[in-house]
Structure formats: C-alpha cells, structure tokens
Scaffold this motif. Structure first.
Motif, PDB file in Angstrom:
ATOM      1  N   GLU A 145      39.881  63.373  40.042  1.00  0.00           N
ATOM      2  CA  GLU A 145      39.536  64.173  41.074  1.00  0.00           C
ATOM      3  C   GLU A 145      38.162  65.043  40.771  1.00  0.00           C
ATOM      4  O   GLU A 145      37.834  65.789  41.516  1.00  0.00           O
ATOM      5  CB  GLU A 145      40.588  65.000  41.725  1.00  0.00           C
ATOM      6  CG  GLU A 145      41.669  64.333  42.303  1.00  0.00           C
ATOM      7  CD  GLU A 145      42.974  65.593  42.399  1.00  0.00           C
ATOM      8  OE1 GLU A 145      42.730  66.445  42.282  1.00  0.00           O
ATOM      9  OE2 GLU A 145      43.837  65.110  43.012  1.00  0.00           O
ATOM     10  N   LEU A 146      38.055  64.865  39.570  1.00  0.00           N
ATOM     11  CA  LEU A 146      37.188  65.919  38.787  1.00  0.00           C
ATOM     12  C   LEU A 146      35.522  65.873  39.429  1.00  0.00           C
ATOM     13  O   LEU A 146      34.790  66.863  39.582  1.00  0.00           O
ATOM     14  CB  LEU A 146      36.881  65.753  37.171  1.00  0.00           C
ATOM     15  CG  LEU A 146      36.433  66.722  36.366  1.00  0.00           C
ATOM     16  CD1 LEU A 146      36.841  68.154  36.714  1.00  0.00           C
ATOM     17  CD2 LEU A 146      36.097  66.268  35.088  1.00  0.00           C
ATOM     18  N   MET A 150      33.791  69.027  41.024  1.00  0.00           N
ATOM     19  CA  MET A 150      32.813  69.601  40.342  1.00  0.00           C
ATOM     20  C   MET A 150      31.403  69.431  41.176  1.00  0.00           C
ATOM     21  O   MET A 150      30.606  70.459  41.241  1.00  0.00           O
ATOM     22  CB  MET A 150      32.774  69.032  38.941  1.00  0.00           C
ATOM     23  CG  MET A 150      33.799  69.289  37.986  1.00  0.00           C
ATOM     24  SD  MET A 150      33.610  70.970  37.483  1.00  0.00           S
ATOM     25  CE  MET A 150      31.941  71.111  36.613  1.00  0.00           C
ATOM     26  N   GLY A 151      31.435  68.301  41.570  1.00  0.00           N
ATOM     27  CA  GLY A 151      30.096  68.153  42.191  1.00  0.00           C
ATOM     28  C   GLY A 151      29.916  68.907  43.520  1.00  0.00           C
ATOM     29  O   GLY A 151      28.714  69.505  43.949  1.00  0.00           O
ATOM     30  N   GLU A 152      31.035  69.451  44.043  1.00  0.00           N
ATOM     31  CA  GLU A 152      30.778  70.455  45.299  1.00  0.00           C
ATOM     32  C   GLU A 152      29.995  71.687  44.877  1.00  0.00           C
ATOM     33  O   GLU A 152      29.706  72.375  45.812  1.00  0.00           O
ATOM     34  CB  GLU A 152      32.361  70.731  45.656  1.00  0.00           C
ATOM     35  CG  GLU A 152      32.184  71.521  47.176  1.00  0.00           C
ATOM     36  CD  GLU A 152      33.644  71.815  47.591  1.00  0.00           C
ATOM     37  OE1 GLU A 152      33.869  72.189  48.819  1.00  0.00           O
ATOM     38  OE2 GLU A 152      34.782  71.661  46.701  1.00  0.00           O
ATOM     39  N   ILE A 153      30.230  72.146  43.611  1.00  0.00           N
ATOM     40  CA  ILE A 153      29.622  73.353  43.175  1.00  0.00           C
ATOM     41  C   ILE A 153      28.062  73.178  43.379  1.00  0.00           C
ATOM     42  O   ILE A 153      27.420  74.362  43.893  1.00  0.00           O
ATOM     43  CB  ILE A 153      29.702  73.674  41.854  1.00  0.00           C
ATOM     44  CG1 ILE A 153      31.253  73.930  41.516  1.00  0.00           C
ATOM     45  CG2 ILE A 153      28.888  74.704  40.969  1.00  0.00           C
ATOM     46  CD1 ILE A 153      31.542  74.267  39.794  1.00  0.00           C
ATOM     47  N   TYR A 154      27.487  72.299  43.118  1.00  0.00           N
ATOM     48  CA  TYR A 154      26.305  71.767  43.288  1.00  0.00           C
ATOM     49  C   TYR A 154      25.747  71.526  44.936  1.00  0.00           C
ATOM     50  O   TYR A 154      24.757  71.896  45.500  1.00  0.00           O
ATOM     51  CB  TYR A 154      25.478  70.782  42.373  1.00  0.00           C
ATOM     52  CG  TYR A 154      24.151  70.805  42.700  1.00  0.00           C
ATOM     53  CD1 TYR A 154      23.234  71.659  41.981  1.00  0.00           C
ATOM     54  CD2 TYR A 154      23.368  69.413  43.051  1.00  0.00           C
ATOM     55  CE1 TYR A 154      21.825  71.729  42.209  1.00  0.00           C
ATOM     56  CE2 TYR A 154      22.046  69.525  43.110  1.00  0.00           C
ATOM     57  CZ  TYR A 154      21.194  70.505  42.967  1.00  0.00           C
ATOM     58  OH  TYR A 154      19.841  70.180  42.736  1.00  0.00           O
ATOM     59  N   PRO A 201      35.314  62.207  32.442  1.00  0.00           N
ATOM     60  CA  PRO A 201      35.060  60.827  33.208  1.00  0.00           C
ATOM     61  C   PRO A 201      33.510  60.715  32.983  1.00  0.00           C
ATOM     62  O   PRO A 201      32.735  61.455  32.934  1.00  0.00           O
ATOM     63  CB  PRO A 201      35.288  61.055  34.494  1.00  0.00           C
ATOM     64  CG  PRO A 201      36.362  62.234  34.674  1.00  0.00           C
ATOM     65  CD  PRO A 201      35.837  63.100  33.702  1.00  0.00           C
ATOM     66  N   ASP A 202      32.994  59.502  32.859  1.00  0.00           N
ATOM     67  CA  ASP A 202      31.648  59.016  32.812  1.00  0.00           C
ATOM     68  C   ASP A 202      30.950  59.453  33.739  1.00  0.00           C
ATOM     69  O   ASP A 202      31.295  59.494  35.082  1.00  0.00           O
ATOM     70  CB  ASP A 202      31.351  57.819  32.622  1.00  0.00           C
ATOM     71  CG  ASP A 202      32.037  57.222  31.036  1.00  0.00           C
ATOM     72  OD1 ASP A 202      32.115  58.003  30.403  1.00  0.00           O
ATOM     73  OD2 ASP A 202      32.278  55.921  31.090  1.00  0.00           O
ATOM     74  N   GLY A 203      29.398  59.763  33.583  1.00  0.00           N
ATOM     75  CA  GLY A 203      28.704  60.031  34.781  1.00  0.00           C
ATOM     76  C   GLY A 203      28.673  61.396  35.309  1.00  0.00           C
ATOM     77  O   GLY A 203      28.025  61.857  36.404  1.00  0.00           O
ATOM     78  N   MET A 204      29.415  62.693  34.723  1.00  0.00           N
ATOM     79  CA  MET A 204      29.426  63.698  35.144  1.00  0.00           C
ATOM     80  C   MET A 204      27.943  64.494  35.252  1.00  0.00           C
ATOM     81  O   MET A 204      27.700  65.085  36.078  1.00  0.00           O
ATOM     82  CB  MET A 204      30.304  64.662  34.422  1.00  0.00           C
ATOM     83  CG  MET A 204      31.647  64.344  34.379  1.00  0.00           C
ATOM     84  SD  MET A 204      32.559  64.509  35.916  1.00  0.00           S
ATOM     85  CE  MET A 204      32.293  66.168  36.122  1.00  0.00           C
ATOM     86  N   ASN A 205      27.163  64.508  34.332  1.00  0.00           N
ATOM     87  CA  ASN A 205      25.989  64.805  34.316  1.00  0.00           C
ATOM     88  C   ASN A 205      24.936  64.180  35.496  1.00  0.00           C
ATOM     89  O   ASN A 205      24.034  64.772  35.867  1.00  0.00           O
ATOM     90  CB  ASN A 205      25.159  64.643  32.952  1.00  0.00           C
ATOM     91  CG  ASN A 205      25.621  65.628  31.927  1.00  0.00           C
ATOM     92  OD1 ASN A 205      26.029  66.817  32.021  1.00  0.00           O
ATOM     93  ND2 ASN A 205      26.043  65.134  30.729  1.00  0.00           N
ATOM     94  N   GLU A 206      25.475  63.149  35.800  1.00  0.00           N
ATOM     95  CA  GLU A 206      24.679  62.425  37.108  1.00  0.00           C
ATOM     96  C   GLU A 206      24.648  63.010  38.564  1.00  0.00           C
ATOM     97  O   GLU A 206      24.014  62.768  39.260  1.00  0.00           O
ATOM     98  CB  GLU A 206      24.938  60.969  36.986  1.00  0.00           C
ATOM     99  CG  GLU A 206      24.540  60.268  35.791  1.00  0.00           C
ATOM    100  CD  GLU A 206      25.059  58.895  35.550  1.00  0.00           C
ATOM    101  OE1 GLU A 206      25.542  58.328  36.781  1.00  0.00           O
ATOM    102  OE2 GLU A 206      24.887  58.047  34.580  1.00  0.00           O
TER     103      GLU A 206
END
Length: 448
Positions: A145-146, A150-154, A201-206
């Motif tokens: 779910e991360l 997390m993506g919602e913050i941006y 998880p992979d791709g968090m910075n993306e």
C-alpha cells in the motif's frame, strides 16, 4: 489622445499606490492551551501577533506594495506539552486575511473564508499533509500500500489547485511544498522500514519528478530544506565536488539556489577532506571551485588553509587562551616541553569521564618534560568554571571562546587529545585517551 492615455496611466498608478497595507485579522480559540505565542514572518521582518485575552481577537497590518507569501508561526503550550506550527499565507496589498485558529490535541485547526482562494488552498493542503504524515508515522503502510499512500502526498496538490484556482505564486508555492513534503516523508518511511529490517518497494522515487524540474524555481528559495535536498541529489548523481557543481549549473538556473548549494558543496569538501594526504592538491582544487563565490569563497579557502594545523608535524596554532583569572596565554609559552592537550567541554559527558583518569595519569607520570593542558571549548564561562570546581580540576586550565580553535584543528568531536613535541610540532593528532591506561602512559614516560 496622448494626454488622455497619460492621465489614465497616472490614475492607474495612483490607484495602485493607494491600495495601502494588507491586514491579517482573526480570532484564536486556545482550548486547553492557556499559553501560546504567534508570529508573522514577512521577509526579514518578524512581528508578534498580539491577541486580546478576553476575546481572542488579533489584528496586524503589513506594509508593502507587492503580493507575497508570508509565514504564520506559533508555539503552543508549556514545558513538555509545548509544540510548534507554521502556516503559509498569501498577502495582497489592500486586502484582509481573516483567520479562525483553534488549538486542540497538539494540533492547530485553521480556517479562512473560501472566497480567499489563495489562503484556502494553502491551508487545505497544509492540513492534508499534516494529517497524512501523522497517519503514516503512527500506522506505517504495508509495502503493498506504500506507493499509493505516499504518492498521494504529491498528487493531492493537483486537486487543491483545481478546486481553488489560486494565483500563480500560490500554485508555485504549493507544488514545491508538496514535492518537499513527499521527499521528507519518504526519508521518514525509509528510516522506519530500515529500523524493522525491511526494504522499501522499488520505484518510490519515480512517484515524483526529478529535483531540478520542481526546485529550479525562485519560490523554492523560501523553503529552508531546498538547498539540502538539492545537495543530496548532487551527491547521489556525482562523486567529486567539481562534478557536483558542474551538474548544479547544468540543471539549475536560479542564481540564489546555485550560489547557496555551491556553498554547501564546498563546505562539505572542506569539512571532510583528508588533510594528511594531498593538502596542497586539495587547496588548489578548492581555490578553483571557490573563485566564483567572492568573499565567501575566500573564507572557505582560509578555513581550508587553517586545517594545516591538524597535520602531524604542524606548528602550534597561534590562539589566545584564557585562564580562570582572565589572563591570556599562548601554547607557544610552553615551548621546550612536550604538551599533552585535552580538548573538552563542561556539557560533554565523555569528556568529564576522562578527567579522573587524566588526573591520575598526571600524578603517576612524574615526567617534568611533559605538561598537561586542558582547553575548554565551552561558550559559557560560568558553566566551565562550575564544572572545573565540581571535578576538582587543577593545573593548566584554559578556555578558548568561539569556534576558531576547533575549526583550525579540524575537531569533529570531543574529548580529543593532542600530543606536541618540545619543539612545538604536532606528534599525534589523535593521541590515546587517559582512560587507555598503559597505552598512553608508555608513550609519555619515554619523552625526554
């Protein structure tokens, strides 16, 4: 016709000038918190908001003829129950910002008329991020779910901008705030996961664009952590400071950000350089990189040059030392004796733990060629004197105010012990501590 246009332009100019000051007004409902302080930061100016005790009403006029973002800051509560908050506000000359502020459960609830679309947008997103970050910290999302959480913050900022349609300045501020908020939250989540032995998880910075696509904006200079985030990006992308500065100039165009981050790059170089190997080479590199920084660059070069005192074989530093009676001394006064120097401070627990061992070593050594010298790096002389009395410290006790000596000697932590020859040259930059027992005693006893 020309005269009519001139008159119209003149009237327009006068109209602009007559907008007058902006005003920030409102009411505070403190709830359970009887003590609090409110401040408004407008550029370099800081004003206290005076709140009526009975009504909770406040009002503050802000001079200035341009629209801008200011910061409302507060400190609420006392003792262990004290907590801070801050909120950006959009100010336009000749207008009024009306706020409703409530304190409860260690948080601030702030509201503004939705017709004030700029401040409604700023308050709405800030409230969302604070709630979101608290939720993530208290209940970290599972790995599956991360990304969404997390993506919602941006991405939430897009909804806020679409709902309120704020001015370009406010929109720019919100997008930068959302970006920095995401990066900051990601650092926190990374720490939480690593503490539990988990991997993100992979791709968090993306989930967000590259740093330079968002922070290469004059508005980004308003945020205290912009420079550090840009610097961290450069360190990940390039290894040497020369390469980092080159990439900085390629990816960023805002002069203030380029200047500030260049300064961080060079400060890091000065602080972490291995001065024992390639001192002259490092000095030349720094001079080349610092040439565009003017006086600030010259200070960094002088800082680097002073580090020569931390190299074995270096002469005693030329600093003034003050004793308990206020008399001034120099280390060169002890030329002809070996110097075992203890750098310490009253607030340093490990330093104070070494004192009994140091006193025992001095008493047992019985070598007249060795002088024991303690130099405090305290900024508070009273605390220094009280701690010396408490620990029954005697002999050559001095204090050196300011950070000049620690900077010259490249001291990164205390206690730190130095050993100088009787000719006044550095023998050991990191001499053994008194608590090492025979290791340091065997070194000192052989000095003749």
């Amino acid at each position: 016709m020309k005269h009519i246009i001139s008159i119209l332009l003149l009237l327009a100019t006068i109209g602009c000038r007559q907008k007058g000051p902006a005003e920030v007004t409102g009411m505070v409902s403190p709830g359970e918190y009887s003590e609090y302080q409110l401040f408004l930061i407008d550029g370099d100016k800081r004003d206290s908001l005076s709140v009526e005790n009975q009504t909770g009403l406040f009002s503050l006029q802000l001079d200035g003829d341009t629209s801008r973002i200011v910061t409302l800051m507060g400190v609420v509560g006392t003792g262990q129950n004290k907590w801070p908050f801050e909120q950006a506000l959009y100010i336009e000359p000749g207008t009024k910002v009306e706020l409703d502020i409530q304190f409860k459960n260690r948080r601030v609830e702030m509201a503004v008329d939705k017709k004030d679309r700029n401040n409604a947008a700023l308050i709405t997103y800030n409230r969302f991020y604070l709630d979101k970050s608290r939720s993530i910290w208290e209940n970290p999302p599972v790995a599956s779910e991360l990304k969404n959480s997390m993506g919602e913050i941006y991405t939430r900022v897009n909804n806020v901008i679409e709902e309120f349609r704020p001015a370009n300045m406010t929109e720019s501020y919100l997008r930068i705030q959302a970006y920095l908020s995401f990066i900051q939250a990601l650092d926190g989540v990374t720490y939480m996961y690593s503490r539990n032995g988990e991997v993100l998880p992979d791709g968090m910075n993306e989930l967000v664009p590259p740093v330079y696509e968002v922070l290469d904006d004059p508005m980004a200079s308003r945020f205290y952590n912009t420079n550090s985030f840009v610097f961290n990006y450069l360190k990940k992308e390039r290894e040497t400071p020369e390469e980092q500065i080159q990439l900085l100039k390629e990816r960023f165009t805002v002069p203030s950000i380029v200047l500030s981050v260049s300064r961080l790059v060079l400060q890091s170089f000065v602080a972490n350089y291995n001065y024992k190997n390639g001192f002259e080479e490092g000095l030349l590199r720094l001079k080349n990189m610092a040439a565009e920084l003017g006086e600030e660059g010259e200070k960094l070069v002088k800082n680097f040059e002073s580090k020569k005192y931390s190299m074995e074989g270096a002469a005693l530093p030329d600093v003034m030392l003050e004793d308990v009676d206020g008399k001034m001394h120099k280390l060169t006064d002890f030329r002809g004796k070996y110097l075992y120097i203890d750098l310490w401070a009253s607030w340093c627990g490990p330093c104070c733990q070494e004192v009994p061992y140091l006193q025992k070593l001095e008493k047992q050594l019985n070598n007249p060629m060795v002088e024991f010298i303690s130099i405090s790096l305290d900024t508070n002389k009273k605390a220094w004197k009280e701690k010396m009395k408490q620990l029954n410290m005697h002999g050559h006790q001095y204090i050196v105010t300011g950070d000049q000596f620690a900077t010259m000697m490249n001291i990164k932590g205390i206690p730190h012990f130095l050993l100088y020859s009787k000719e006044g040259t550095l023998m050991q930059y990191k001499a053994e501590r008194p608590s090492s027992g025979d290791r340091i005693r065997n070194v000192l006893v052989r000095l003749k």
